[in-house]
Design a protein around this motif. Structure first.
Motif, PDB file in Angstrom:
ATOM      1  N   SER A 391      60.642  55.620  25.909  1.00 23.40           N
ATOM      2  CA  SER A 391      59.231  55.397  25.615  1.00 23.40           C
ATOM      3  C   SER A 391      58.380  56.200  26.590  1.00 23.40           C
ATOM      4  N   GLY A 392      57.322  56.811  26.078  1.00 26.13           N
ATOM      5  CA  GLY A 392      56.493  57.648  26.945  1.00 26.13           C
ATOM      6  C   GLY A 392      55.157  57.024  27.310  1.00 26.13           C
ATOM      7  N   GLU A 393      54.970  55.738  27.012  1.00 25.98           N
ATOM      8  CA  GLU A 393      53.661  55.125  27.256  1.00 25.98           C
ATOM      9  C   GLU A 393      53.274  55.185  28.729  1.00 25.98           C
ATOM     10  N   HIS A 394      54.219  54.881  29.619  1.00 27.62           N
ATOM     11  CA  HIS A 394      53.898  54.899  31.047  1.00 27.62           C
ATOM     12  C   HIS A 394      53.662  56.313  31.545  1.00 27.62           C
ATOM     13  N   VAL A 395      54.295  57.290  30.901  1.00 32.71           N
ATOM     14  CA  VAL A 395      54.091  58.696  31.273  1.00 32.71           C
ATOM     15  C   VAL A 395      52.678  59.128  30.913  1.00 32.71           C
ATOM     16  N   ARG A 396      52.252  58.781  29.711  1.00 31.89           N
ATOM     17  CA  ARG A 396      50.894  59.135  29.288  1.00 31.89           C
ATOM     18  C   ARG A 396      49.846  58.416  30.140  1.00 31.89           C
ATOM     19  N   SER A 397      50.095  57.174  30.477  1.00 27.45           N
ATOM     20  CA  SER A 397      49.141  56.430  31.305  1.00 27.45           C
ATOM     21  C   SER A 397      49.003  57.074  32.682  1.00 27.45           C
ATOM     22  N   TRP A 398      50.124  57.484  33.255  1.00 30.97           N
ATOM     23  CA  TRP A 398      50.093  58.150  34.560  1.00 30.97           C
ATOM     24  C   TRP A 398      49.307  59.463  34.487  1.00 30.97           C
ATOM     25  N   ALA A 399      49.579  60.285  33.467  1.00 32.70           N
ATOM     26  CA  ALA A 399      48.899  61.576  33.338  1.00 32.70           C
ATOM     27  C   ALA A 399      47.400  61.390  33.119  1.00 32.70           C
ATOM     28  N   ASP A 400      47.029  60.441  32.275  1.00 35.77           N
ATOM     29  CA  ASP A 400      45.610  60.187  32.022  1.00 35.77           C
ATOM     30  C   ASP A 400      44.901  59.705  33.292  1.00 35.77           C
ATOM     31  N   ALA A 401      45.556  58.827  34.038  1.00 31.79           N
ATOM     32  CA  ALA A 401      44.941  58.298  35.256  1.00 31.79           C
ATOM     33  C   ALA A 401      44.806  59.384  36.325  1.00 31.79           C
ATOM     34  N   ALA A 402      45.802  60.218  36.451  1.00 34.58           N
ATOM     35  CA  ALA A 402      45.724  61.308  37.423  1.00 34.58           C
ATOM     36  C   ALA A 402      44.606  62.281  37.063  1.00 34.58           C
ATOM     37  N   SER A 403      44.488  62.598  35.786  1.00 34.12           N
ATOM     38  CA  SER A 403      43.421  63.492  35.337  1.00 34.12           C
ATOM     39  C   SER A 403      42.049  62.891  35.613  1.00 34.12           C
ATOM     40  N   ALA A 404      41.888  61.608  35.315  1.00 40.09           N
ATOM     41  CA  ALA A 404      40.607  60.931  35.548  1.00 40.09           C
ATOM     42  C   ALA A 404      40.269  60.896  37.033  1.00 40.09           C
ATOM     43  N   ALA A 405      41.278  60.703  37.879  1.00 36.67           N
ATOM     44  CA  ALA A 405      41.029  60.658  39.319  1.00 36.67           C
ATOM     45  C   ALA A 405      40.607  62.010  39.868  1.00 36.67           C
ATOM     46  N   LEU A 406      41.153  63.084  39.312  1.00 32.77           N
ATOM     47  CA  LEU A 406      40.768  64.424  39.761  1.00 32.77           C
ATOM     48  C   LEU A 406      39.423  64.863  39.197  1.00 32.77           C
ATOM     49  N   ALA A 407      38.999  64.255  38.088  1.00 31.78           N
ATOM     50  CA  ALA A 407      37.819  64.730  37.372  1.00 31.78           C
ATOM     51  C   ALA A 407      36.576  64.775  38.250  1.00 31.78           C
ATOM     52  N   GLU A 408      36.383  63.760  39.088  1.00 28.53           N
ATOM     53  CA  GLU A 408      35.149  63.721  39.879  1.00 28.53           C
ATOM     54  C   GLU A 408      35.141  64.761  40.991  1.00 28.53           C
ATOM     55  N   HIS A 409      36.271  65.401  41.262  1.00 33.23           N
ATOM     56  CA  HIS A 409      36.339  66.438  42.297  1.00 33.23           C
ATOM     57  C   HIS A 409      36.528  67.823  41.688  1.00 33.23           C
ATOM     58  N   ALA A 410      36.488  67.908  40.355  1.00 31.17           N
ATOM     59  CA  ALA A 410      36.854  69.132  39.652  1.00 31.17           C
ATOM     60  C   ALA A 410      35.638  69.867  39.112  1.00 31.17           C
ATOM     61  N   PHE A 411      35.841  71.142  38.799  1.00 24.90           N
ATOM     62  CA  PHE A 411      34.850  71.905  38.039  1.00 24.90           C
ATOM     63  C   PHE A 411      34.792  71.336  36.621  1.00 24.90           C
ATOM     64  N   PRO A 412      33.661  71.492  35.935  1.00 23.91           N
ATOM     65  CA  PRO A 412      33.637  71.104  34.520  1.00 23.91           C
ATOM     66  C   PRO A 412      34.626  71.978  33.739  1.00 23.91           C
ATOM     67  N   GLY A 413      35.099  71.492  32.631  1.00 28.27           N
ATOM     68  CA  GLY A 413      36.006  72.293  31.819  1.00 28.27           C
ATOM     69  C   GLY A 413      37.432  72.170  32.301  1.00 28.27           C
ATOM     70  N   GLY A 414      38.161  73.260  32.194  1.00 32.33           N
ATOM     71  CA  GLY A 414      39.573  73.274  32.553  1.00 32.33           C
ATOM     72  C   GLY A 414      40.228  74.492  31.943  1.00 32.33           C
ATOM     73  N   TYR A 415      41.541  74.590  32.135  1.00 35.61           N
ATOM     74  CA  TYR A 415      42.292  75.750  31.662  1.00 35.61           C
ATOM     75  C   TYR A 415      42.586  75.598  30.177  1.00 35.61           C
ATOM     76  N   ALA A 416      42.057  76.514  29.372  1.00 41.04           N
ATOM     77  CA  ALA A 416      42.131  76.392  27.911  1.00 41.04           C
ATOM     78  C   ALA A 416      43.562  76.256  27.403  1.00 41.04           C
ATOM     79  N   ASN A 417      44.505  76.986  27.978  1.00 46.16           N
ATOM     80  CA  ASN A 417      45.881  76.951  27.479  1.00 46.16           C
ATOM     81  C   ASN A 417      46.539  75.588  27.639  1.00 46.16           C
ATOM     82  N   LEU A 418      46.034  74.762  28.538  1.00 47.10           N
ATOM     83  CA  LEU A 418      46.652  73.459  28.784  1.00 47.10           C
ATOM     84  C   LEU A 418      45.820  72.295  28.270  1.00 47.10           C
TER      85      LEU A 418
END
Length: 459
Positions: A391-418
């Motif tokens: 099951s990948g539910e915990h994997v997706r939750s981890w990735a989403d949470a990590a992305s959200a945590a970085l968002a406030e320190h990041a440039f707007p947007g992101g790398y289009a290929n990913l």
């Protein structure tokens, strides 16, 4: 989802039309050829085209596009199949498989290569390496050159050579009406500008001319530090990156050590004088003395070999969740996030990697290519991987949470290929001030929106 009778008739007519014009071995609706055509790096993708057309030439691509348009079928282009979101496959439609179009012709005097639209980084680097030359590629050799380049193309030579997109000199493109267009600095320059970071949204690139660089060998390898040392090592890497020369590009990340525990990866690539790179007190080997490493393997080698050896780390078929953010540097708040999420990877296959954007890649004006973010930064690749039976539910939750945590320190947007299509907070900002020009070019060459490769908001 069941198809309507009209759609089913269109598929049958398109299949007959293709079989009339091409050998049966190139047109697949089932069987081993079809299964091979829909097998992607991310095994979680469930898109399934009705027809896979194996293309061996530009003429095949033209026929495929015109057939899809005539019968109203969704259309996609499959290169090496590494897009995690599965956009290589046209669900219920026609997919053009470009993998056989993988020839590479090197001009050593001009330091250029003509690269087929289905070629991998390994194909390109092997051919260039015969002449002591290299190309700007990503970290993994099985990734397609075209897809990587059209979306930008971060890689170990970013400081020395820039992005893959920065090295795109010309391309042959089949547009949405089946017209074959050659674009370079003089012919259709707007289209070339769009291809340098605007993604495969403007047509099918059947070949491209790329710049090569004289780098007979690089000094590279990996250094692993215990996770307990992650913060102190990242602080030291930050200081080194701030003063790094173009020749040294440093990737860092959280991965699983051989015993399964989290470890900090430091992966340098030195593209300068080999003796300097191998010197005990030089800039590369210093990276093995930032703490007490678990492992330090650094050596000089041909660039092609170093890229090819990493392929085994990312085989096809596993299930992948991928998120991305671009942060200015290894500042304290960013290190906090890395320490928190890198220390609890959801599976031993997962990781959190930061790609180093500096040097030559920063000395191009944001307006000169479709790729707009030209400030020094680190592109975070948050990659959750699990086996198909898990099951990948915990994997997706981890990735989403990590992305959200970085968002406030990041440039707007992101790398289009990913970025997947669900990254709605990032997509409007990917191309920055270049978006209006990209929209105009898209409207001119593909007014019906036939091609959809990487995020490109049109409204």
């Amino acid at each position: 989802m069941p198809h309507s009778p009209d759609h089913a008739r269109s598929l049958a007519e398109a299949h007959r039309a293709l079989r009339t014009s091409l050998p049966a071995g190139q047109v697949h609706v089932s069987g081993p050829g079809y299964a091979d055509g829909v097998a992607l790096w991310n095994g979680a993708v469930r898109h399934r085209p009705a027809i896979v057309l194996t293309c061996t030439s530009t003429d095949d691509v033209v026929l495929g596009i015109r057939t899809a348009r005539e019968f109203g079928l969704p259309l996609s282009v499959r290169g090496r199949g590494h897009d995690h979101a599965g956009r290589a496959l046209a669900d219920g439609g026609l997919t053009l498989d470009l993998r056989p179009v993988n020839d590479v012709r090197v001009d050593p005097a001009a330091r250029t290569a003509e690269v087929g639209g289905g070629a991998s980084a390994n194909d390109l680097l092997a051919a260039a390496g015969e002449h002591g030359l290299v190309a700007a590629t990503g970290t993994i050799g099985t990734v397609g050159v075209a897809g990587l380049t059209l979306g930008g193309g971060y890689g170990p030579l970013a400081g020395r050579a820039g992005l893959a997109a920065d090295n795109l000199l010309a391309a042959e493109v089949v547009t949405a009406d089946g017209t074959v267009v050659r674009t370079d600095a003089r012919r259709e320059p707007d289209l070339l500008w769009a291809l340098r970071g605007g993604g495969g949204n403007f047509g099918v690139v059947t070949s491209m001319t790329v710049r090569l660089h004289a780098v007979p060998a690089v000094v590279t390898g990996l250094v692993l530090y215990p996770w307990q040392q992650a913060r102190s090592v990242l602080e030291r890497v930050h200081a080194i990156q701030q003063d790094s020369t173009d020749d040294l590009t440093i990737q860092v990340g959280a991965i699983a050590a051989p015993d399964g525990s989290p470890a900090l990866l430091v992966l340098p690539t030195w593209a300068g004088d080999v003796a300097t790179g191998e010197a005990p007190s030089g800039p590369v080997r210093t990276l093995a003395r930032l703490g007490g490493p678990l492992l330090a393997e650094l050596a000089a080698a041909p660039y092609a070999a170093t890229i090819a050896t990493r392929d085994a780390m990312f085989p096809d078929g596993r299930h992948v969740t991928l998120r991305t953010r671009s942060v200015p540097a290894l500042l304290e708040d960013v290190v906090d996030v890395i320490e928190r999420f890198g220390g609890r990877l959801p599976t031993p296959l997962s990781g959190l990697t930061l790609h180093h954007f500096h040097g030559a890649a920063t000395r191009i004006s944001p307006a000169d290519t479709a790729f707009a973010l030209r400030e020094p930064h680190l592109m975070a690749e948050i990659i959750g991987i699990h086996q198909p039976e898990e099951s990948g539910e915990h994997v997706r939750s981890w990735a989403d949470a990590a992305s959200a945590a970085l968002a406030e320190h990041a440039f707007p947007g992101g790398y289009a290929n990913l970025l997947g299509p669900d990254a709605i907070d990032q997509i409007p900002h990917v191309h920055g001030d270049n978006l209006p020009r990209l929209r105009r070019i898209k409207a001119a060459v593909d007014p019906d929106g036939v091609f959809s490769a990487t995020p490109l908001p049109m409204a």
